[in-house]
Design an enzyme around this catalytic site. Structure first.
Site, PDB file in Angstrom:
ATOM      1  N   SER A 113      35.100   7.044  -4.811  1.00 37.83           N
ATOM      2  CA  SER A 113      34.313   7.092  -3.588  1.00 37.83           C
ATOM      3  C   SER A 113      33.805   5.712  -3.243  1.00 37.83           C
ATOM      4  O   SER A 113      33.633   4.860  -4.114  1.00 37.83           O
ATOM      5  CB  SER A 113      33.122   8.018  -3.781  1.00 37.83           C
ATOM      6  OG  SER A 113      32.268   7.439  -4.745  1.00 37.83           O
ATOM      7  N   LYS A 114      33.569   5.554  -1.953  1.00 38.35           N
ATOM      8  CA  LYS A 114      33.110   4.259  -1.454  1.00 38.35           C
ATOM      9  C   LYS A 114      31.777   3.860  -2.054  1.00 38.35           C
ATOM     10  O   LYS A 114      31.459   2.698  -2.150  1.00 38.35           O
ATOM     11  CB  LYS A 114      32.939   4.354   0.055  1.00 38.35           C
ATOM     12  CG  LYS A 114      34.255   4.290   0.753  1.00 38.35           C
ATOM     13  CD  LYS A 114      34.026   4.336   2.230  1.00 38.35           C
ATOM     14  CE  LYS A 114      35.068   5.244   2.796  1.00 38.35           C
ATOM     15  NZ  LYS A 114      34.765   6.133   3.797  1.00 38.35           N
ATOM     16  N   ARG A 115      30.981   4.876  -2.429  1.00 37.21           N
ATOM     17  CA  ARG A 115      29.670   4.542  -2.980  1.00 37.21           C
ATOM     18  C   ARG A 115      29.785   3.817  -4.307  1.00 37.21           C
ATOM     19  O   ARG A 115      28.897   3.091  -4.702  1.00 37.21           O
ATOM     20  CB  ARG A 115      28.854   5.818  -3.191  1.00 37.21           C
ATOM     21  CG  ARG A 115      28.310   6.339  -1.907  1.00 37.21           C
ATOM     22  CD  ARG A 115      27.285   7.396  -2.175  1.00 37.21           C
ATOM     23  NE  ARG A 115      26.559   7.663  -0.951  1.00 37.21           N
ATOM     24  CZ  ARG A 115      25.575   8.526  -0.851  1.00 37.21           C
ATOM     25  NH1 ARG A 115      25.189   9.200  -1.910  1.00 37.21           N
ATOM     26  NH2 ARG A 115      24.965   8.709   0.283  1.00 37.21           N
TER      27      ARG A 115
END
Ligand code: GLU
Length: 524
Positions: free
Chosen positions: A252-254
């Site tokens: 995920s981008k996080r």
């Protein structure tokens, strides 16, 4: 059999590392067998369509060196390769199934479906996607009503049996038919769903191996049934393990920059990224002592890669490992080649250099000052305080000043940066004016309850490492989306992420701010 493989990205955002990973495996398999590797653009979901995203896919794959044999920009015998240009083909194929009795027209409106779903829920009855009501319509009546708004649904088997797909890596995957429901094939706007378009294209493109991510396994039974309903050969299915964050959640981008363009703009070498992607799940060519060779080229992969030996344990996208592999490739370069890479990286794109001139020239008296003013346009940002950079890993380090406003908890700053990142990610056009509107306009209440001064300072410091820069919005425009999002992700990595409870609280406060702003606007 000619091996024909494909990747089918949807142009809904930045080109994803997963697309690079799938592209590599699909290309290698096709090349190993003297076959073809195709690029299809799955752009029938117009609500998620993002302008520029298709070109970004082409650019990112070409930068990596993953060249396709047939595709939207190249043509080929089976084109067009953009699904939005094939709607007549899908309509024709949906009607073929209606005619053969494998599909039917369904006139239920979404309101009716919602009411029946609520009723079933209240009575504790099972109501999967659709209850099959329009199956009972007389086919001739349904044909007469073909001018009314409706969808076309697939008739799934309702017997006690199972639908089985054969997966190259996982063996048979069985789904009890009782778990299937009559999925929509053609929507009321005439556009196909992913299922219909994908199966029709995989057949018409003569795809021999459908190699895609594990998340598509639930679509497998329907696709298998569709191939069978048409009487077509079923390609080999191979569902690849998902790439994961270090904590094993889906990438995920996080937690990791996921855009291929981020890696290009941050100065990774394409051959290093390909090597790293090849390591995921495969591990590299075997060495004499039974281990794996960590550094290898695509040519090595062509010689040694065996799709069926891929491990199913979710491969971890380990940024530290990628940097280590990249460092190896950099060190291997001869001075001349290294210098060329540096030139390409710094001044290879004259448009970039020219775009930043108006920002930096008013602050310079001599050319010697250029890098003082413009360093962050070329160089990564270290968000750790300069005095603490040498401290051992694990020790608590101070952060560069301005990243976290005075009196704000670092976890809350993490959350604000993640909101900023999400808001910027969703922007289609990337101009200073648009950026300013997004960050100052009414939508900005979602970002934080900080003073604008603090918010803009945190963003400025996150993208530049400095408290003073040329105009923030202009800097954001010139740096470009992938660099900006990458730097926000870098900044977030030095901040502690909030725990579940705190995250919920922060999200709740954000939602309350948004709701409050909406009421204010309607009262005004
Ligand atoms: N359009 C789908 C995606 O974005 C393709 C899935 C498939 O390969 O069938 O991943």
């Amino acid at each position: 059999m000619t091996v024909r493989t494909r990747i089918a990205p949807s142009p809904t955002g930045d080109p994803h590392v997963g697309t690079g990973y799938m592209g590599l495996v699909n290309m290698v398999l096709a090349r190993q067998h003297g076959g073809q590797f195709l690029l299809r653009i799955d752009d029938t979901d117009r609500t998620r369509y993002r302008a520029g995203s298709e070109q970004a896919v082409f650019d990112a794959l070409r930068w990596l060196g993953l060249e396709w044999d047939e595709g939207p920009d190249k043509g080929g015998p089976c084109g067009p390769y953009r699904q939005s240009e094939r709607t007549a083909i899908y309509l024709e194929h949906a009607l073929m199934l209606v005619k053969s009795g494998h599909a039917y027209r369904c006139f239920c409106t979404s309101d009716e479906l919602a009411a029946r779903r609520a009723e079933a829920l209240a009575e504790k009855r099972d109501f999967r996607g659709y209850d099959g009501r329009c199956r009972a319509l007389d086919p001739e009546d349904a044909e007469r009503r073909a001018g009314e708004p409706h969808v076309i649904r697939f008739k799934c088997p309702t017997d006690e049996g199972k639908t089985v797909i054969q997966d190259l890596l996982r063996g048979p995957i069985e789904t009890p038919n009782a778990e299937l429901d009559d999925k929509v094939l053609l929507k009321s706007d005439g556009f196909p769903t992913y299922h219909l378009a994908s199966v029709v294209d995989d057949h018409l493109f003569r795809i021999s191996h459908i190699i895609r991510a594990e998340e598509w396994i639930p679509s497998g039974p329907l696709h298998q049934l569709l191939f069978e309903a048409y009487g077509w050969d079923v390609p080999v299915f191979c569902h690849m393990p998902l790439i994961r964050n270090a904590d094993k959640s889906k990438i995920s981008k996080r937690k990791n920059p996921t855009s291929l363009l981020y890696y290009r703009d941050a100065g990774y070498l394409p051959q290093a990224l390909l090597n790293f992607l090849g390591l995921l799940g495969w591990g590299g060519p075997k060495t004499a002592d039974g281990g794996n060779q960590e550094i290898f080229s695509v040519d090595d992969m062509l010689q040694h890669f065996k799709l069926e030996t891929l491990s199913l344990g979710g491969p971890v996208f380990d940024l530290a490992k990628l940097r280590h592999v990249n460092a190896h490739y950099l060190r291997e370069l001869q001075p001349q080649a290294f210098a060329q890479q540096v030139r390409d990286y710094l001044v290879g794109d004259p448009a970039y250099l020219e775009a930043l001139v108006p920002l930096v020239s008013p602050r310079m008296e001599t050319l010697g000052q250029f890098l003082h003013v413009a360093d962050f346009f070329f160089s990564d940002v270290d968000h750790v305080h300069p005095d603490d950079r040498k401290l051992k890993p694990g020790s608590v380090k101070r952060l560069v000043e301005g990243l976290v406003p005075a009196g704000v908890e670092p976890e809350d700053a993490w959350f604000t940066l993640s909101q900023l990142s999400g808001a910027l990610e969703r922007l289609d056009a990337w101009t200073a004016a648009e950026l300013e509107q997004a960050l100052r306009g009414p939508g900005a209440v979602a970002l934080s309850d900080w003073k604008p001064r603090d918010l803009f300072m945190a963003l400025r410091v996150a993208i530049s490492g400095r408290k003073e820069t040329p105009g923030l919005f202009e800097c954001l425009e010139v740096l470009g989306k992938s660099r900006v999002l990458g730097r926000l992700a870098d900044a977030m990595r030095v901040l502690p992420a909030p725990g579940k409870k705190r995250l919920k609280k922060l999200e709740k406060a954000r939602d309350a701010r948004i709701a409050g702003a909406a009421t204010e606007a309607s009262d005004a």
